[in-house]
Design a protein around this motif. Structure first.
Motif, PDB file in Angstrom:
ATOM      1  N   PHE A 157       0.822  -1.212   0.000  1.00 41.93           N
ATOM      2  CA  PHE A 157       0.000   0.000   0.000  1.00 41.93           C
ATOM      3  C   PHE A 157       0.857   1.265   0.000  1.00 41.93           C
ATOM      4  CE2 PHE A 157      -2.874  -3.266   1.266  1.00 41.93           C
ATOM      5  CZ  PHE A 157      -4.103  -2.875   0.759  1.00 41.93           C
ATOM      6  N   GLN A 158       2.063   1.177  -0.530  1.00 40.20           N
ATOM      7  CA  GLN A 158       2.954   2.335  -0.530  1.00 40.20           C
ATOM      8  C   GLN A 158       2.455   3.448  -1.452  1.00 40.20           C
ATOM      9  OE1 GLN A 158       7.268   1.503  -0.452  1.00 40.20           O
ATOM     10  NE2 GLN A 158       6.723  -0.668  -0.421  1.00 40.20           N
ATOM     11  N   TYR A 159       1.903   3.090  -2.593  1.00 38.49           N
ATOM     12  CA  TYR A 159       1.411   4.123  -3.508  1.00 38.49           C
ATOM     13  C   TYR A 159       0.210   4.862  -2.911  1.00 38.49           C
ATOM     14  CZ  TYR A 159       4.309   3.224  -7.636  1.00 38.49           C
ATOM     15  OH  TYR A 159       5.351   3.145  -8.526  1.00 38.49           O
ATOM     16  N   GLN A 160      -0.665   4.124  -2.218  1.00 39.01           N
ATOM     17  CA  GLN A 160      -1.799   4.789  -1.563  1.00 39.01           C
ATOM     18  C   GLN A 160      -1.299   5.792  -0.525  1.00 39.01           C
ATOM     19  OE1 GLN A 160      -1.673   1.598  -2.323  1.00 39.01           O
ATOM     20  NE2 GLN A 160      -3.664   0.772  -2.931  1.00 39.01           N
ATOM     21  N   LYS A 161      -0.277   5.409   0.227  1.00 39.88           N
ATOM     22  CA  LYS A 161       0.267   6.318   1.245  1.00 39.88           C
ATOM     23  C   LYS A 161       1.007   7.487   0.607  1.00 39.88           C
ATOM     24  CE  LYS A 161       2.443   3.075   3.599  1.00 39.88           C
ATOM     25  NZ  LYS A 161       3.223   2.427   4.691  1.00 39.88           N
ATOM     26  N   LEU A 162       1.682   7.226  -0.515  1.00 39.63           N
ATOM     27  CA  LEU A 162       2.380   8.312  -1.197  1.00 39.63           C
ATOM     28  C   LEU A 162       1.384   9.327  -1.748  1.00 39.63           C
ATOM     29  CD1 LEU A 162       4.957   9.597  -2.280  1.00 39.63           C
ATOM     30  CD2 LEU A 162       4.792   8.082  -4.274  1.00 39.63           C
ATOM     31  N   ALA A 163       0.251   8.858  -2.251  1.00 46.38           N
ATOM     32  CA  ALA A 163      -0.766   9.786  -2.755  1.00 46.38           C
ATOM     33  C   ALA A 163      -1.246  10.720  -1.651  1.00 46.38           C
ATOM     34  CB  ALA A 163      -1.938   9.002  -3.345  1.00 46.38           C
ATOM     35  N   GLN A 164      -1.464  10.170  -0.467  1.00 43.12           N
ATOM     36  CA  GLN A 164      -1.867  11.009   0.660  1.00 43.12           C
ATOM     37  C   GLN A 164      -0.778  12.021   1.002  1.00 43.12           C
ATOM     38  OE1 GLN A 164      -2.696   8.097   3.683  1.00 43.12           O
ATOM     39  NE2 GLN A 164      -4.770   7.687   2.935  1.00 43.12           N
ATOM     40  N   ALA A 165       0.482  11.580   0.972  1.00 47.21           N
ATOM     41  CA  ALA A 165       1.588  12.487   1.292  1.00 47.21           C
ATOM     42  C   ALA A 165       1.696  13.608   0.266  1.00 47.21           C
ATOM     43  CB  ALA A 165       2.898  11.693   1.355  1.00 47.21           C
ATOM     44  N   LEU A 166       1.546  13.276  -1.022  1.00 50.02           N
ATOM     45  CA  LEU A 166       1.652  14.295  -2.066  1.00 50.02           C
ATOM     46  C   LEU A 166       0.554  15.343  -1.930  1.00 50.02           C
ATOM     47  CD1 LEU A 166       2.530  12.087  -5.183  1.00 50.02           C
ATOM     48  CD2 LEU A 166       4.066  13.542  -3.851  1.00 50.02           C
ATOM     49  N   LEU A 167      -0.647  14.904  -1.590  1.00 45.24           N
ATOM     50  CA  LEU A 167      -1.748  15.860  -1.420  1.00 45.24           C
ATOM     51  C   LEU A 167      -1.560  16.719  -0.173  1.00 45.24           C
ATOM     52  CD1 LEU A 167      -4.861  13.738  -2.506  1.00 45.24           C
ATOM     53  CD2 LEU A 167      -3.603  15.459  -3.812  1.00 45.24           C
ATOM     54  N   GLN A 168      -0.732  16.238   0.756  1.00 46.58           N
ATOM     55  CA  GLN A 168      -0.420  17.032   1.951  1.00 46.58           C
ATOM     56  C   GLN A 168       0.781  17.948   1.722  1.00 46.58           C
ATOM     57  OE1 GLN A 168       0.132  14.142   5.053  1.00 46.58           O
ATOM     58  NE2 GLN A 168      -1.969  13.346   4.893  1.00 46.58           N
ATOM     59  N   GLY A 169       1.449  17.795   0.561  1.00 45.31           N
ATOM     60  CA  GLY A 169       2.523  18.705   0.203  1.00 45.31           C
ATOM     61  C   GLY A 169       3.912  18.263   0.568  1.00 45.31           C
ATOM     62  N   HIS A 170       4.121  16.952   0.800  1.00 49.06           N
ATOM     63  CA  HIS A 170       5.471  16.474   1.080  1.00 49.06           C
ATOM     64  C   HIS A 170       5.669  15.119   0.419  1.00 49.06           C
ATOM     65  CE1 HIS A 170       3.771  13.764   4.161  1.00 49.06           C
ATOM     66  NE2 HIS A 170       3.068  14.810   4.587  1.00 49.06           N
ATOM     67  N   PHE A 171       6.944  14.701   0.303  1.00 56.29           N
ATOM     68  CA  PHE A 171       7.294  13.479  -0.405  1.00 56.29           C
ATOM     69  C   PHE A 171       7.501  12.289   0.524  1.00 56.29           C
ATOM     70  CE2 PHE A 171       9.320  16.627  -3.511  1.00 56.29           C
ATOM     71  CZ  PHE A 171       8.157  16.702  -4.278  1.00 56.29           C
ATOM     72  N   TYR A 172       7.722  12.513   1.803  1.00 55.93           N
ATOM     73  CA  TYR A 172       7.904  11.408   2.740  1.00 55.93           C
ATOM     74  C   TYR A 172       6.537  10.902   3.200  1.00 55.93           C
ATOM     75  CZ  TYR A 172       7.126  15.174   6.110  1.00 55.93           C
ATOM     76  OH  TYR A 172       6.596  16.250   6.801  1.00 55.93           O
TER      77      TYR A 172
END
Length: 680
Positions: free
Chosen positions: A223-238
């Motif tokens: 589920f790394q891509y799902q978590k990355l999508a949330q991070a990108l929408l929050q404005g960070h890459f980690y």
């Protein structure tokens, strides 16, 4: 019908001859009164005693107590090991393990061949720690196996046999030149793509493990891509996950044995760098699928759907590429050759592997193949006709450049652009205007690479402080990849494992077993289940050995550089993968397409239509001048003379039969591989 009735139901007929068995005990009580037995990891067996009869089979009905949990952890099949006491053996002796699928009633009837009369049977289920408890009922001996006519299986077999019949060497399809402008042929190609897409979705959705997978501690890495999508929408890459204090305190957090021995909590297969978790996989799938889906629905995008979509785009891209190659260099390609090569290139490029395991790990490769197939097709189309079509060339460059953001090593396909551009640069010597136009087109095609590379480098720098660091080495996996290094000693056995290792065959379905590696390499490498080398699993590529026969023809068409480039890119990517990550089945998707492309060029050169008459039956028939009926063709391409056809028909015949035989072998090998590969 014969295959379905007498092949898949052979046990129905043989069980008619089984004798009835007298009384016996199940776990010390009379058979039929034992009720439902619950087995788990601590008590995983039942025992049949009090026998003194001829026993030919055993049957029991297992039911998973928690099917959902079993599906998440395994393929839900039970590994059954039995022990017998009989006239020839006073003590128990072990039989080979068999696989029992609770959802497949036929697998619950197991044949036995004791030495003389059987006295006792000890049945254990060895993988209940993974599958969970099971309830066993209906224990019986020498029972009649029911007749099982499966309409769906019958339809699959019939479809495959009809397809093989349609493209048999004597088919009229091999005597009709393909012309996409002909409505009937165009619709035939469109129908083939549509059928392939339907099959892809059926195959992808047959893997219920990845369709039903949910976000738990054991599936966190999926589920790394799902978590990355949330991070990108929050404005960070980690990622939002916070690494444990113990992990952050380690001197070398990438030392797997040190992490495990100290009991350090960490997220498996995530990139860890300076106190934060990252996703080291290409960001493009996240931007294309996961971010829009999250914005629209507020939920995580289903990864299996992304793999299926990309695989379908790849199918269409293969057809587009083949038709453009045929029109440009092989104008007398038959519709039959085009259809067969399309199916074989899709499989040999890794399309079935992607459909078999639609997980997060396979999505970047599926997207990369989709981009490359269309990108190469646009490049071939955009450099046809003696001039450069900037729109198509730039569009193709943009697609191939985007592989940097999906599967970075796949950007090596860009060298095909240099091969296709070089003739224009060479011919423009001495002509300033033509040279300026050619260089202008080259610069335009270069722009997408510069733009995508700049974006990816900024993304890398923001995460890892280096524009060229994609983060794969910071992966918390089975070994410390930050110290993995490049070792030439890995290359020989790695190439052998990827390309040349024979498959390990056995006597039980699916007959293919994981190959065993025994390298002399004294170092660390990663080796996941492999089932044979590429050239054994995809025998169409053995036509590469016919290079001496096709070399002159390819050279006359200016295709030898492209053929050599395809083979070299495949080998380089193979070496890159075995050095950078290891030997894994899914990495065939990185390099397989290029071997398949070189093989397709060889087949296209060998199988140009030379007569409007289909091949007659038999190997000795020659199509000489008296049998030659030229095929009319529009344009300036001349029909080969009868004398030339008479001289080359034997090579044509052998090549056509080899292509058909390769198709049959690839279908058989990949059906077996599909069952052997499991859920990965």
């Amino acid at each position: 019908m014969l295959i379905e009735v007498f092949g898949f139901n052979l046990a129905f007929f043989t069980s008619m001859t089984y004798p009835q068995v007298g009384t016996y005990l199940v776990n010390g009580v009379a058979a039929g009164t034992e009720g439902a037995l619950t087995l788990d990891a601590s008590a995983n067996y039942f025992e049949i005693t009090g026998l003194d009869d001829t026993v030919r089979s055993i049957h029991f009905t297992p039911q998973l107590n928690d099917p959902a949990a079993a599906a998440k952890a395994t393929d839900s099949k039970l590994q059954v090991v039995m022990y017998l006491q009989d006239e020839g053996n006073a003590n128990y002796y072990q039989l080979p393990a068999v696989s029992v699928d609770p959802k497949d009633a036929a697998s619950t009837y197991i044949s036995l061949d004791p030495a003389g009369d059987c006295h006792s049977i000890y049945v254990s289920i060895t993988n209940l720690a993974d599958v969970g408890p099971v309830t066993v009922t209906g224990i019986g001996l020498n029972q009649q196996v029911p007749l099982d006519i499966d309409p769906l299986r019958f339809a699959y077999i019939l479809a495959v046999l009809l397809a093989l019949y349609a493209v048999r060497p004597q088919s009229v399809l091999f005597s009709r030149v393909f012309d996409g402008r002909i409505t009937r042929q165009g619709w035939m190609v469109i129908a083939l793509v549509a059928v392939q897409c339907i099959v892809i979705f059926i195959l992808v959705m047959s893997n219920t493990h990845f369709l039903s997978i949910t976000h738990t501690a054991s599936t966190e890495n999926q589920f790394q891509y799902q978590k990355l999508a949330q991070a990108l929408l929050q404005g960070h890459f980690y990622l939002d996950d916070v690494p444990s204090a113990a992990l952050q305190a380690m001197d070398n957090p990438y030392d797997t044995a040190a992490r495990d021995s100290a009991g350090v909590p960490y997220l498996w297969d995530h990139a860890y760098y300076q106190g934060k978790y990252y996703v080291y996989f290409g960001v493009l799938p996240c931007l294309v699928f996961y971010v829009p889906w999250l914005l629209l629905t507020g939920t995580g995008f289903p990864t299996w759907l992304g793999v299926a979509i990309c695989d379908c785009v790849y199918v269409a891209g293969i057809v587009y590429l083949l038709t453009r190659v045929s029109r440009r260099w092989f104008p007398r390609t038959s519709i039959g050759v085009l259809l067969v090569l399309d199916m074989m290139m899709f499989v040999a490029g890794g399309g079935l592997i992607l459909a078999r395991t639609p997980s997060m790990y396979f999505l970047p490769e599926a997207m990369g193949l989709a981009l490359i197939s269309w990108g190469l097709g646009l490049w071939v189309s955009g450099t046809t006709g003696g001039f450069i079509d900037r729109r198509r060339v730039v569009a193709g460059a943009a697609l191939i450049a985007l592989t940097l953001a999906a599967r970075p090593q796949m950007v090596l396909a860009a060298v095909f652009g240099l091969v296709l551009f070089w003739p224009f640069l060479r011919d423009a010597r001495g002509n300033a205007q033509a040279r300026r136009a050619c260089l202008g087109a080259f610069r335009a095609a270069l722009m997408p690479f510069l733009v995508v590379a700049a974006a990816v480098m900024v993304y890398n720098f923001a995460r890892f402080g280096s524009p060229l660091d994609f983060g794969a080495n910071y992966n918390l996996t089975t070994n410390d990849m930050t110290h993995r290094g490049f070792h030439a000693d890995r290359i020989p056995f790695g190439l052998y494992a990827y390309l040349l290792q024979p498959p390990a065959l056995g006597s039980q379905f699916p007959f293919m077993h994981q190959t065993y590696m025994d390298p002399a390499y004294q170092g660390v490498t990663i080796y996941e289940p492999m089932f044979g080398g590429y050239f054994f699993l995809y025998p169409m590529t053995l036509v590469l050995l016919a290079l001496p026969r096709v070399r002159h023809g390819l050279k006359a068409k200016g295709l030898m550089p492209l053929w050599i480039c395809a083979v070299c890119v495949a080998v380089v990517l193979c070496i890159f993968d075995l050095q950078g990550a290891g030997i894994l089945m899914r990495y065939i998707c990185d390099f397989g397409l290029y071997f398949a492309l070189a093989a397709a060029l060889s087949f296209l050169e060998l199988l140009q239509v030379r007569s409007s008459e289909p091949l007659s039956k038999g190997w000795t028939t020659q199509l000489g001048a008296h049998a030659q009926v030229p095929v009319q063709q529009a344009g300036a391409h001349a029909v080969a003379s009868a004398a030339v056809a008479g001289q080359t028909v034997s090579v044509y015949r052998i090549a056509l039969y080899f292509m058909f035989g390769s198709l049959v072998l690839m279908i058989g090998a990949n059906v077996l591989l599909w069952n052997a590969f499991g859920i990965y």
